[in-house]
Design an enzyme around this catalytic site. Structure first.
Site, PDB file in Angstrom:
ATOM      1  N   ASP A 175      -6.448   4.658 -15.610  1.00 20.59           N
ATOM      2  CA  ASP A 175      -5.573   4.914 -14.471  1.00 20.59           C
ATOM      3  C   ASP A 175      -5.531   3.573 -13.748  1.00 20.59           C
ATOM      4  O   ASP A 175      -6.502   3.190 -13.086  1.00 20.59           O
ATOM      5  CB  ASP A 175      -6.154   5.997 -13.547  1.00 20.59           C
ATOM      6  CG  ASP A 175      -5.180   6.325 -12.423  1.00 20.59           C
ATOM      7  OD1 ASP A 175      -4.618   5.374 -11.835  1.00 20.59           O
ATOM      8  OD2 ASP A 175      -4.959   7.501 -12.131  1.00 20.59           O
ATOM      9  N   HIS A 176      -4.433   2.844 -13.918  1.00 21.06           N
ATOM     10  CA  HIS A 176      -4.472   1.438 -13.476  1.00 21.06           C
ATOM     11  C   HIS A 176      -4.643   1.308 -11.957  1.00 21.06           C
ATOM     12  O   HIS A 176      -5.058   0.265 -11.476  1.00 21.06           O
ATOM     13  CB  HIS A 176      -3.269   0.648 -13.996  1.00 21.06           C
ATOM     14  CG  HIS A 176      -1.987   0.904 -13.261  1.00 21.06           C
ATOM     15  ND1 HIS A 176      -1.219   2.017 -13.479  1.00 21.06           N
ATOM     16  CD2 HIS A 176      -1.334   0.189 -12.312  1.00 21.06           C
ATOM     17  CE1 HIS A 176      -0.154   1.965 -12.698  1.00 21.06           C
ATOM     18  NE2 HIS A 176      -0.191   0.871 -11.969  1.00 21.06           N
ATOM     19  N   HIS A 238      -2.585   8.995 -10.262  1.00 23.83           N
ATOM     20  CA  HIS A 238      -2.900   7.972  -9.253  1.00 23.83           C
ATOM     21  C   HIS A 238      -3.245   8.583  -7.885  1.00 23.83           C
ATOM     22  O   HIS A 238      -4.252   8.238  -7.272  1.00 23.83           O
ATOM     23  CB  HIS A 238      -1.720   7.004  -9.081  1.00 23.83           C
ATOM     24  CG  HIS A 238      -1.216   6.425 -10.377  1.00 23.83           C
ATOM     25  ND1 HIS A 238      -2.062   6.039 -11.385  1.00 23.83           N
ATOM     26  CD2 HIS A 238       0.042   6.176 -10.830  1.00 23.83           C
ATOM     27  CE1 HIS A 238      -1.340   5.564 -12.404  1.00 23.83           C
ATOM     28  NE2 HIS A 238      -0.067   5.651 -12.090  1.00 23.83           N
TER      29      HIS A 238
HETATM   30  C1  BG6 Z   1       2.979   4.096 -13.522  1.00 21.68           C
HETATM   31  C2  BG6 Z   1       4.166   5.020 -13.498  1.00 21.68           C
HETATM   32  O1  BG6 Z   1       1.817   4.807 -13.858  1.00 21.68           O
HETATM   33  O2  BG6 Z   1       2.816   3.523 -12.227  1.00 21.68           O
HETATM   34  C3  BG6 Z   1       5.420   4.284 -13.061  1.00 21.68           C
HETATM   35  O3  BG6 Z   1       4.365   5.533 -14.810  1.00 21.68           O
HETATM   36  C4  BG6 Z   1       5.195   3.588 -11.743  1.00 21.68           C
HETATM   37  O4  BG6 Z   1       6.509   5.183 -12.943  1.00 21.68           O
HETATM   38  C5  BG6 Z   1       3.930   2.741 -11.795  1.00 21.68           C
HETATM   39  O5  BG6 Z   1       6.311   2.759 -11.477  1.00 21.68           O
HETATM   40  C6  BG6 Z   1       3.597   2.181 -10.421  1.00 21.68           C
HETATM   41  O6  BG6 Z   1       2.539   1.295 -10.551  1.00 21.68           O
HETATM   42  P1  BG6 Z   1       2.369   0.078  -9.539  1.00 21.68           P
HETATM   43  O7  BG6 Z   1       1.096  -0.574  -9.944  1.00 21.68           O
HETATM   44  O8  BG6 Z   1       3.571  -0.805  -9.729  1.00 21.68           O
HETATM   45  O9  BG6 Z   1       2.360   0.650  -8.165  1.00 21.68           O
END
Ligand code: BG6
Ligand code: NDP
Length: 489
Positions: A175-176, A238
């Site tokens: 989960d980045h 997230h």
């Molecule tokens: C991803 C989603 O997990 O997270 C995308 O699939 C989204 O739809 C993205 O745009 C948002 O990540 P960040 O790091 O740009 O806020």
């Protein structure tokens, strides 16, 4: 220099967008910092037939450097044309793995990274085990990308498939958001400061607001997104992770198992809504046309009658001693006013406002204290408190104490994928989602989805550049509260 780690990385989906855009540049950062040096090798796999040289050229392009160091880095890269559904290919891959292990002295350490469509996860994991790629010499870890299922039942089936080949401690679910600096800072702020943690409960906190706002639309990912929607794409993973870090109790120690145990406990006390509650406490939206932006229903690969939500707002309640009665409001959406992530912690006002003089036309009621955690793009936090203004007489006015990470230092902050790859190398699962966390998050989200699937939404219902549909404001105003971040404020 960081201490060197040794491992063989095998990327399934090694020619995909994520691999080139995020994963290889992150490995290069680890190389430059010394975590990877001599004792590592990377095998990229996909169906496309590429030579090692061609693959290295592409990797080099993706890391954007042709320095001597970059040359040395890409010399560790190899390519294997491989269809993941073809069992026979795994023995070829195994031979490569054995050969590279010897060549680079990798001590049997392996990271299998599944950067491809999730319907292949179970198949790959099964063949890795049955065809003998998982060895007992060093570590064998499986890193998997999102999405982890599309509801509780499919996630459970996927988990059971993975569990036949890998133990829970070997599985690293990405989960980045958990790799982001300021998300990791939630624990530091809470458990490193008495002045914060001692107030971190329903006695002093009126409500908590979590906003993940995106300026872009679905871009070229519509075929994936239209089957997912904002609830599955952003809330189940997230937002639920952020909320569990905000809600959890202090872990016994700062270890992955202790932290996960507390996050799971928090998620277990999250109230799972019945039909009526889900309908009242969650709202959805889909964007219309606005400025240069087409309505969602006119995006490429989106059906003209799509009912997929591109916006979600909701109210979450924890039924436990710490949070009973304190709502967590969440919202996320595409093509909103701006790109940012923030958490606003709204404190209760003093029970008695002695500075508000009855009958006075100048005295103003005390403002609420708000602690804002700025996650991205700027990283830092701000505390709004009341103080005496500088004028004659006695009036209070809100002032803000703030700290922002220096933009120069921010540039040195590791990218989420760099942190997470580093953690996977160390075997530290703190910033990955455990199965239990994933399962409780799905159980909560499934209830909302169930209600929405039965009702026809009134889409489109918000304009690009806004903060979502009017219903998102009504949701919180109904409780006599407001979003801290509002437009035109
Ligand atoms: C991803 C989603 O997990 O997270 C995308 O699939 C989204 O739809 C993205 O745009 C948002 O990540 P960040 O790091 O740009 O806020
Ligand atoms: P892509 O579609 O760009 O890449 C898919 C990769 O899988 C390609 O290398 C493709 O190569 C390979 N592939 C497809 N079918 C097979 C097969 N049968 N056998 C072997 N290889 C195959 O996907 P992304 O890189 O965008 O996404 C990968 C994963 O990461 C997904 O789970 C996605 O949800 C997740 N993710 C992606 C993000 C992003 O920003 N891209 C963000 C967050 C998560 P070939 O066709 O040549 O076989």
């Amino acid at each position: 220099m960081a201490s060197e780690r040794s491992a063989l990385f095998i990327f399934f989906g090694g020619t995909g967008d994520l691999a080139y855009r995020k994963l290889y540049p992150s490995l290069f950062n680890l190389y430059q910092k010394g975590t990877l040096r001599e004792k590592f090798a990377v095998v990229g796999t996909a169906r496309d037939k590429l030579t090692d040289e061609k693959f290295r050229e592409r990797v080099q392009k993706s890391i954007g450097s042709d320095s001597k160091e970059a040359e040395k880095f890409i010399s560790h890269f190899y390519y294997e044309a491989h269809d993941v559904t073809d069992k026979a290919h795994y023995s070829v891959l195994k031979e490569r793995a054995v050969e590279l292990d010897k060549k680079y002295k990798l001590q049997g350490n392996q990271i299998f990274y599944l950067s491809m469509a999730p319907n292949f996860f179970g198949t790959v994991a099964g063949y890795l085990r049955s065809e003998g790629l998982v060895n007992d010499k060093g570590f064998s870890r499986l890193v998997i990308e999102k999405p982890f299922g599309r509801d509780y039942d499919s996630a459970k089936a996927l988990n059971e498939a993975l569990a036949q080949s890998f133990d829970e401690e070997q599985i690293f679910r990405i989960d980045h958001y958990l790799g982001k600096e300021m998300i990791q800072n939630i624990e530091a702020l809470r458990f490193g400061n008495t002045i914060i943690e001692s107030l971190w409960n329903n006695r002093y906190i009126d409500n908590i607001q979590v906003t993940l706002s995106e300026k872009l639309g679905v871009e070229e990912r519509a075929s994936y997104y239209d089957k997912s929607g904002a609830l599955r794409d952003m809330v189940q993973n997230h937002i639920m992770q952020i909320v569990s870090l905000l809600a959890m109790e202090q872990p016994v120690a700062f270890t992955d198992s202790d932290i996960r145990a507390e996050k799971v406990k928090a998620l277990r006390s999250l109230r799972v809504y019945n039909v009526a509650e889900a309908a009242t406490n969650f709202v959805r939206g889909q964007y219309d046309a606005g400025g240069k932006i087409n309505p969602y229903r006119e995006e490429d690969n989106v059906p003209a009658d799509s009912n997929t939500e591109t916006f979600v707002a909701g109210k979450l309640m924890f039924d436990n001693y710490r949070w009973s009665g304190t709502p967590f409001y969440i919202r996320t959406g595409k093509v909103l006013a701006d790109k940012f992530t923030r958490v606003d912690v709204v404190f209760k006002k003093p029970l008695v406002d002695i500075f508000s003089f009855p009958g006075s036309s100048t005295s103003k009621p005390l403002d609420t204290n708000v602690l804002t955690l700025y996650i991205e793009p700027k990283a830092g936090f701000a505390l709004k408190i009341n103080a005496k203004n500088n004028d004659q007489g006695f009036q209070t006015a809100p002032v803000t104490m703030e700290y922002f990470v220096d933009p120069e230092d921010s540039k040195k902050t590791p990218e989420p994928y760099e942190r997470l790859l580093h953690d996977a190398l160390k075997g530290d699962g703190t910033n990955f989602s455990s199965w239990q966390e994933v399962s409780y998050a799905w159980k909560f989200v499934d209830q909302i989805r169930k209600v929405w699937d039965l009702q026809q939404p009134n889409f489109p219902n918000y304009t690009p550049g806004s903060m979502g549909p009017a219903a998102a404001d009504e949701l919180i105003e109904r409780d006599h509260r407001q979003w801290v971040y509002r437009l035109n404020k």
